[in-house]
Design an enzyme around this catalytic site. Structure first.
Site, PDB file in Angstrom:
ATOM      1  N   THR A   1      14.701   4.861   9.751  1.00 50.68           N
ATOM      2  CA  THR A   1      15.705   3.799   9.863  1.00 50.68           C
ATOM      3  C   THR A   1      15.182   2.526   9.220  1.00 50.68           C
ATOM      4  OG1 THR A   1      16.506   4.794  11.891  1.00 50.68           O
ATOM      5  CG2 THR A   1      17.121   2.497  11.507  1.00 50.68           C
TER       6      THR A   1
ATOM      7  N   GLN B   1       0.748  -8.905  -6.751  1.00 50.25           N
ATOM      8  CA  GLN B   1       0.348 -10.301  -6.970  1.00 50.25           C
ATOM      9  C   GLN B   1       1.216 -11.000  -8.020  1.00 50.25           C
ATOM     10  OE1 GLN B   1      -1.577 -12.124  -5.246  1.00 50.25           O
ATOM     11  NE2 GLN B   1      -2.722 -10.612  -4.062  1.00 50.25           N
TER      12      GLN B   1
ATOM     13  N   GLY C   1       6.128  -7.927   0.653  1.00 55.33           N
ATOM     14  CA  GLY C   1       6.764  -9.148   1.154  1.00 55.33           C
ATOM     15  C   GLY C   1       5.800 -10.269   1.484  1.00 55.33           C
TER      16      GLY C   1
ATOM     17  N   THR D   1       0.830  -1.208   0.000  1.00 58.42           N
ATOM     18  CA  THR D   1       0.000   0.000   0.000  1.00 58.42           C
ATOM     19  C   THR D   1       0.863   1.258   0.000  1.00 58.42           C
ATOM     20  OG1 THR D   1      -1.732  -1.208   1.178  1.00 58.42           O
ATOM     21  CG2 THR D   1      -1.839   1.207   1.264  1.00 58.42           C
TER      22      THR D   1
ATOM     23  N   CYS E   1      -9.592  -7.431   1.971  1.00 56.98           N
ATOM     24  CA  CYS E   1      -9.765  -6.068   2.470  1.00 56.98           C
ATOM     25  C   CYS E   1     -11.211  -5.618   2.355  1.00 56.98           C
ATOM     26  CB  CYS E   1      -8.882  -5.103   1.686  1.00 56.98           C
ATOM     27  SG  CYS E   1      -7.220  -5.706   1.505  1.00 56.98           S
TER      28      CYS E   1
HETATM   29  C1  PLP Z   1      -2.097  -7.258  -1.039  1.00 54.70           C
HETATM   30  C2  PLP Z   1      -2.104  -6.276  -2.144  1.00 54.70           C
HETATM   31  C3  PLP Z   1      -1.731  -4.942  -1.926  1.00 54.70           C
HETATM   32  C4  PLP Z   1      -1.418  -4.392  -0.564  1.00 54.70           C
HETATM   33  O1  PLP Z   1      -0.227  -4.879  -0.017  1.00 54.70           O
HETATM   34  P1  PLP Z   1       0.006  -4.676   1.560  1.00 54.70           P
HETATM   35  O2  PLP Z   1       1.410  -5.065   1.777  1.00 54.70           O
HETATM   36  O3  PLP Z   1      -0.961  -5.594   2.247  1.00 54.70           O
HETATM   37  O4  PLP Z   1      -0.256  -3.249   1.857  1.00 54.70           O
HETATM   38  C5  PLP Z   1      -1.713  -4.084  -3.006  1.00 54.70           C
HETATM   39  N1  PLP Z   1      -2.032  -4.507  -4.242  1.00 54.70           N
HETATM   40  C6  PLP Z   1      -2.382  -5.782  -4.498  1.00 54.70           C
HETATM   41  C7  PLP Z   1      -2.696  -6.187  -5.897  1.00 54.70           C
HETATM   42  C8  PLP Z   1      -2.451  -6.712  -3.455  1.00 54.70           C
HETATM   43  O5  PLP Z   1      -2.812  -7.949  -3.717  1.00 54.70           O
END
Ligand code: PLP
Length: 389
Positions: A236, A178, A199, A72, A323
């Site tokens: 940091t 993804q 990650g 995000t 989400c």
């Molecule tokens: C999970 C996801 C995110 C968000 O990643 P986070 O590390 O949970 O903030 C953004 N874009 C896509 C396509 C995702 O699947």
């Protein structure tokens, strides 16, 4: 009860090798990588190695990676940077099927009097290419298109889109959260300017992400502070997590082939067998799709009931994006695809990973028809033979 985890697009298990590599950085190796002394130098060395590993997974220079706290943050950073560095351009072009990290930022920007164009998709979730080309106006600061959809796995032609944007002098960002680790990526061969990853979608922990920023691209930091990340993100460095992401990247580099052969075969077996159940269909383009994901509609059922019954048997799946689940509205992705109400209501996403086995698929396939039969028997609409409205 044994867990069968088919929700790897929501998050993945941390690989034991990743965790092992991280642990020393919570113990003896606690130095600040910016420090001059040996405690700092040890850690700075580990950061360098981790950055090299991630760069080699992406096919970019290590200096083009900026670590962030999550996918995000990477998405937000990319879009804000493009808007800040080009104040005369006030348009964001994106699609109707992005993750909430982009969708909700886009609606916030709209409230701030930025212009937002959301390009649509067809019934298979494929980008409306003509609509996309028409959206590239001179006031466009940035195009942000995800590489792979988290709900359907459908891939967007981001390399072609990036070429077109380069010709028109528009910054191109892709949310590849993804895609990374699931399909081969070689950024040097593309015109992609920025790319986001996270990650926890590739067997590293939650709370670490990265943004690729192409050398020479004008960039404005989102977190303003120290000189870390070459001044592109203050704060940091989250050393243990960066080290973990480095190992996850090394593993992903080695495993991307297995993902596209063994994991894909498991996904296909699961999907083909489930499609033998009546009134089922796959949501999304079956050709251009991630190897691990299937999104299946069981008509005349509510996805929440299916997920609940699956969960009682130890099977973890989801309806669309984690989400947004909890709401009864069909997912914005399926709505944008024009999926019928009945099909969207009963859609579930099964997303596999390298951690899954054929035994798990077989076990799930035994349970599924029983669960669907039982739920349909309980459904008045199903018994009447009249579809739910
Ligand atoms: C999970 C996801 C995110 C968000 O990643 P986070 O590390 O949970 O903030 C953004 N874009 C896509 C396509 C995702 O699947």
């Amino acid at each position: 009860m044994e867990t069968i985890y088919f929700d790897n697009n929501a998050t993945t298990a941390v690989d034991p090798l990743v965790l092992d590599a991280m642990l020393p950085y919570f113990k003896d190796l606690y130095g600040n990588p910016s420090s001059i002394h040996h405690k700092g130098a040890q850690v700075a060395e580990a950061l360098k190695k981790a950055r090299n590993s991630l760069a080699s997974l992406l096919g970019c220079d290590p200096g083009e990676i900026v670590y962030t706290s999550c996918g995000t943050e990477s998405d937000n950073t990319a879009i804000w940077s493009a808007l800040f560095t080009q104040p005369e351009k006030r348009r964001l072009v994106t699609s109707k099927v992005e993750h909430s990290a982009v969708v909700n930022l886009a609606s916030f920007l709209r409230q701030q009097n930025y212009q937002v164009t959301e390009v649509g998709v067809d019934r298979q979730g494929r980008l409306d290419w003509e609509g996309f080309k028409a959206s590239l106006t001179p006031d466009t600061a940035i195009v942000s298109l995800h590489w792979a959809n988290n709900e359907t796995g459908v891939l967007f032609p981001v390399e072609e889109a990036a070429e077109l944007c380069r010709e028109k002098g528009i910054i191109f960002h892709t949310d590849a959260v993804q895609a990374v680790g699931k399909i081969p990526i070689d950024l040097k061969k593309t015109k992609i300017d920025m790319l986001s990853l996270s990650g926890h979608k590739l067997h590293a922990p939650k709370g670490i992400g990265a943004l690729f920023v192409r050398n020479g691209l004008k960039f404005a930091p989102f977190l303003i502070g120290g000189h870390q990340e070459r001044g592109r993100r203050g704060g940091t460095e989250n050393v243990p997590y960066i080290v973990g992401l480095g190992i996850a990247a090394e593993l992903a580099t080695k495993r991307v082939k297995e993902e596209n052969v063994r994991v894909k075969a498991l996904r296909d077996k699961l999907e083909q067998s489930l499609l033998k159940i009546s009134y089922t269909s796959v949501n999304g383009d079956k050709e251009n799709r991630l190897p691990n994901t299937t999104n299946i509609s069981f008509e005349h059922l509510q996805s929440d009931s299916i997920l609940f019954m699956l969960s009682q048997e130890g099977i973890c799946a989801s309806s669309g994006s984690a989400c947004t689940s909890g709401s009864l509205d069909p997912s914005h992705v399926l709505r944008a695809m024009g999926t019928s109400y009945s099909a969207a209501q009963g859609s579930i996403r099964l997303s596999l990973a390298i951690t899954n086995t054929e035994e798990e698929v077989d076990k799930a396939l035994k349970l599924f028809p029983q669960i669907i039969d039982k739920l349909r028997d309980q459904s008045p609409a199903w018994k009447d033979g009249s579809p739910t409205k």
